[in-house]
Design an enzyme around this catalytic site. Sequence first.
Site, PDB file in Angstrom:
ATOM      1  N   GLY A   1       0.750  -1.244   0.000  1.00  0.00           N
ATOM      2  CA  GLY A   1       0.000   0.000   0.000  1.00  0.00           C
ATOM      3  C   GLY A   1       0.781   1.295   0.000  1.00  0.00           C
TER       4      GLY A   1
ATOM      5  N   GLY B   1       3.648  -3.705  -3.841  1.00  0.00           N
ATOM      6  CA  GLY B   1       3.530  -3.915  -5.289  1.00  0.00           C
ATOM      7  C   GLY B   1       3.992  -2.656  -5.994  1.00  0.00           C
TER       8      GLY B   1
ATOM      9  N   CYS C   1     -12.728   3.178 -29.013  1.00  0.00           N
ATOM     10  CA  CYS C   1     -14.004   3.852 -29.236  1.00  0.00           C
ATOM     11  C   CYS C   1     -14.768   4.037 -27.941  1.00  0.00           C
ATOM     12  CB  CYS C   1     -14.822   3.070 -30.259  1.00  0.00           C
ATOM     13  SG  CYS C   1     -13.923   2.970 -31.803  1.00  0.00           S
ATOM     14  N   GLU C   2     -14.259   4.854 -27.083  1.00  0.00           N
ATOM     15  CA  GLU C   2     -14.876   5.186 -25.794  1.00  0.00           C
ATOM     16  C   GLU C   2     -14.440   6.604 -25.452  1.00  0.00           C
ATOM     17  OE1 GLU C   2     -16.228   3.127 -23.061  1.00  0.00           O
ATOM     18  OE2 GLU C   2     -15.919   1.123 -23.887  1.00  0.00           O
TER      19      GLU C   2
ATOM     20  N   TYR D   1       0.480  -2.023 -12.236  1.00  0.00           N
ATOM     21  CA  TYR D   1      -0.912  -1.950 -12.677  1.00  0.00           C
ATOM     22  C   TYR D   1      -1.023  -1.330 -14.073  1.00  0.00           C
ATOM     23  CZ  TYR D   1      -1.242  -2.795  -7.686  1.00  0.00           C
ATOM     24  OH  TYR D   1      -1.070  -3.321  -6.436  1.00  0.00           O
TER      25      TYR D   1
HETATM   26  N1  LLP Z   1      -1.654  -6.965  -0.757  1.00  0.00           N
HETATM   27  C1  LLP Z   1      -2.971  -7.033  -1.012  1.00  0.00           C
HETATM   28  C2  LLP Z   1      -3.798  -7.970  -0.262  1.00  0.00           C
HETATM   29  C3  LLP Z   1      -3.528  -6.209  -2.007  1.00  0.00           C
HETATM   30  O1  LLP Z   1      -4.827  -6.278  -2.250  1.00  0.00           O
HETATM   31  C4  LLP Z   1      -2.703  -5.313  -2.723  1.00  0.00           C
HETATM   32  C5  LLP Z   1      -3.254  -4.451  -3.767  1.00  0.00           C
HETATM   33  C6  LLP Z   1      -1.328  -5.298  -2.423  1.00  0.00           C
HETATM   34  C7  LLP Z   1      -0.842  -6.128  -1.422  1.00  0.00           C
HETATM   35  C8  LLP Z   1      -0.357  -4.408  -3.133  1.00  0.00           C
HETATM   36  O2  LLP Z   1      -0.624  -3.071  -2.909  1.00  0.00           O
HETATM   37  P1  LLP Z   1       0.389  -1.935  -3.404  1.00  0.00           P
HETATM   38  O3  LLP Z   1       1.649  -2.056  -2.575  1.00  0.00           O
HETATM   39  O4  LLP Z   1       0.639  -2.146  -4.840  1.00  0.00           O
HETATM   40  O5  LLP Z   1      -0.333  -0.691  -3.129  1.00  0.00           O
HETATM   41  N2  LLP Z   1      -5.217  -1.301  -9.703  1.00  0.00           N
HETATM   42  C9  LLP Z   1      -5.048  -0.290  -8.672  1.00  0.00           C
HETATM   43  C10 LLP Z   1      -4.409  -0.853  -7.429  1.00  0.00           C
HETATM   44  C11 LLP Z   1      -5.161  -1.998  -6.813  1.00  0.00           C
HETATM   45  C12 LLP Z   1      -4.485  -2.549  -5.626  1.00  0.00           C
HETATM   46  C13 LLP Z   1      -5.133  -3.802  -5.178  1.00  0.00           C
HETATM   47  N3  LLP Z   1      -4.488  -4.449  -4.095  1.00  0.00           N
HETATM   48  C14 LLP Z   1      -4.235   0.851  -9.256  1.00  0.00           C
HETATM   49  O6  LLP Z   1      -3.876   0.786 -10.422  1.00  0.00           O
HETATM   50  O7  LLP Z   1      -3.999   1.837  -8.585  1.00  0.00           O
END
Ligand code: LLP
Length: 418
Positions: free
Chosen positions: A239, A275, A342-343, A371
Amino acid sequence: MHDFKYKNSELYAEGVPVREIAEKVGTPVYIYSHNTLLRHLNAYKDAFDGQPHIICFALKANSNPAVLRTLAKNGSGADVVSGGELYLALKAGIPAKKIVYAGVGKTDNEIAQALKAGILMFNVESSDEMAAINRVAGSLKVKAPIALRVNPDIDPKTHPYISTGLKESKFGIPIEKALENYRLAKKLPNLEVVGIHKHIGSQITTLQPFVDALKKVIKLINTLRDEGIEIKNIDIGGGLGIPYNDEHPPHPKDLSKAIQPLLKDIGLNIILEPGRSIAGNAGIFVTKVLYKKKHPKKEFVIVDGGMNDLLRPSLYSAFHNVLPLKKNSRKKTRYDIVGPICESGDFLAKERELNSLSQGEMIAVMSTGAYGFTMSSNYNSRPRVAEVMVKGGKFYTVREREKYRDLVRGTKVPDFLK
Ligand code: LLP
């Protein structure tokens, strides 16, 4: 910090001019920096050095096998949320004992696959799922290591679509119901309770939500101990945000410092699931200007990359910086940079002041290593784009651009239509 910098007005990926890559591989293309990936992973490793921990990279951010291999070779574990991600993590050489598995909808097959692999733990999101894991483990005659994902009801102050720890969210088990679920887990014969998990959201740019959530979780751990329920792992999720524009998110070191006082005496193995903060600024998306057009109220630049390739701007109104591959001093123009889909929602950037762009020119959409490709699709029957990894002065295609024949792979036209 990242390795996409101008040298003599030309944008480089580490030691390679981005233009050179785009000319060779074509556009649109994702380009990743090996060095940035490593630096970001090491920032976590250094921050939590000296205490038992595992960095479990969240594959949903980027699951390109070369990216995974880079992280695997440098000690990373994996946070997976599907059988597909588990497959990719194992294939990249990530040891099963460094893999945690979250997600609200694990199927029996996926559970069996993870049990056979021998993962570190399932992050369980409901009592129904707990029962399913117990049943599948029983049929395989193994014990399933589990943690409960608790939902601490903390507002991470980020985009609502990527907030996961609020009461109204579908994720985890409400913290006030956690104790009864742990008791239930203890009674199920094929489960072994080994941990606790929380993840409150993504692109979080302050430390307080992490601290507040962790305090609640630690309170729960103490209650569990009083009940004789001992765990080994505390998984604090991912996060941590990244600078997309002018944000100043905390460094992993800051996170570590802020939560250290809470964790130091707890005697548990710490698991982190970053992530975005590892992959986000390790990647760019390069696309070419096809056409320009002026409407009475807007000036559009139409590029060859669209929302199917990079969905974040359309889905979250996300901001990604846009840079020309070659700096210039042409007059500033305010553009909407849009794709060929086309959006009306197909845009990469809106109302962006840039030195005026010309047809055929290429631009880099920054901070797209997380992502980006993983959320891409074949919408409008567009083959998915190529991915490239740069290391020092060399670059490597790490995913070929899809071909038209990939668009029909696995499809069948029934005999009655022939
Ligand atoms: N752990 C869990 C259980 C998660 O659901 C997520 C992300 C992470 C770790 C990794 O989070 P990060 O460190 O990347 O913030 N598609 C969206 C982000 C969705 C995140 C979903 N879960 C975007 O493009 O911003």
